[in-house]
Design an enzyme around this catalytic site. Sequence first.
Site, short mmCIF file in Angstrom:
data_model
loop_
_atom_site.label_atom_id
_atom_site.label_comp_id
_atom_site.label_asym_id
_atom_site.label_seq_id
_atom_site.Cartn_x
_atom_site.Cartn_y
_atom_site.Cartn_z
N ARG A 144 6.29 -5.39 2.09
CA ARG A 144 6.90 -6.49 1.34
C ARG A 144 7.27 -6.12 -0.09
O ARG A 144 7.85 -6.93 -0.81
CB ARG A 144 5.96 -7.71 1.37
CG ARG A 144 5.91 -8.33 2.76
CD ARG A 144 4.91 -9.45 2.85
NE ARG A 144 5.39 -10.66 2.22
CZ ARG A 144 4.73 -11.82 2.23
NH1 ARG A 144 3.57 -11.89 2.84
NH2 ARG A 144 5.22 -12.87 1.66
N PRO A 158 -5.53 -6.44 0.82
CA PRO A 158 -6.65 -5.98 0.02
C PRO A 158 -7.20 -6.98 -0.97
O PRO A 158 -6.53 -7.42 -1.89
CB PRO A 158 -6.08 -4.77 -0.72
CG PRO A 158 -4.60 -4.84 -0.55
CD PRO A 158 -4.26 -5.96 0.32
N GLU A 159 -8.46 -7.30 -0.80
CA GLU A 159 -9.25 -7.98 -1.82
C GLU A 159 -10.29 -6.95 -2.26
O GLU A 159 -10.19 -5.78 -1.89
CB GLU A 159 -9.91 -9.24 -1.23
CG GLU A 159 -8.89 -10.22 -0.65
CD GLU A 159 -9.52 -11.47 -0.05
OE1 GLU A 159 -10.54 -11.92 -0.56
OE2 GLU A 159 -8.98 -11.98 0.95
#
Length: 286
Positions: free
Chosen positions: A125, A2-3
């Site tokens: 992660r 996500p940006e």
Amino acid sequence: MPELPEVETIVRDLRPVLVGKKIVTFKVTKQRLLKNPLGQFKKFMIGATIFSVGRRAKLVLIGLSSGYTLLIHLKMTGQLVWRGSSGKIRLGGHPIVGVAAVPNRYTYITLGLAGGGKLYFNDVRTFGYFQLVKSELLAKHHLKFGPEPLTKNFTAAVLRQRLHGHPRVSIKAALLNQAVLAGLGNIYVDESLFAAGLKPSRRVGKLKSAEFIKLWSSIKQILSQAVRTRGTSFNNYRDGFGRKGTYWEKRWVYGRRGEPCRRCSRPISRTVLAGRGTHYCSNCQR
DNA sequence: CGGAGTGTTAGTCG
DNA sequence: CCGACTAACACTCC
């Protein structure tokens, strides 16, 4: 994943199903993801009603009736999935290949909502986090971020002024700096620099006036196109409406190492800059 | 199997 | 100040 465009897409998808809902349960199986003590989350979330879902930089902001705002950062692989009592699903974030069901082995936080809906936070992660901030302190908290590139306030002069304080930095490193400009990440910096015809390694202080303006319009153009196409998705990501984020198919340079440039046909280069894989056309970008 | 690479960011070191 | 590098972690790809 996500940006800015992806977080914006997630926020737009989740807002209609979350606003007005009351939080009735809060379950965490990996406390490391919480930036405040668990007791605080329970105290200020359980019983609170969600009255807003928004975005600042790459953060999801959930405004609560308790006077606190929940900040969610998805980092690299965070994902929010909402499942209503009817079983309908809406999600945003990194697709987990082969894992469609929720909860799953990567689900670490679950919000139970009145009416039976649930909001799941998955993160392969586990770099993402949940943070509670007093809503009245939110403006102060956000001071560390640069301007939002898709707002009216963001003019070419603003971009130039923000970059001005970093004359010796590469333009790529400067644009990745959230204190300079909020929301750009590795993909859209590479894409914006291609659109602007600028080599990622160019020093900020050496940019000409016309280049600032070109960069400014390129950032706006790339980001708004990415929002329109619901962001970039690797793999087989689908959102809750069965649609894909399709910016990936429109990209000019990111992840195209060795492929012919879409403008001049010479191979796309890849180097490492600011610690990140960096893609550019050595012919089109100077 | 081993090594490189992955969308973020905070921190250290020189 | 600044960039290079690392760490946080799990996984995929070649």
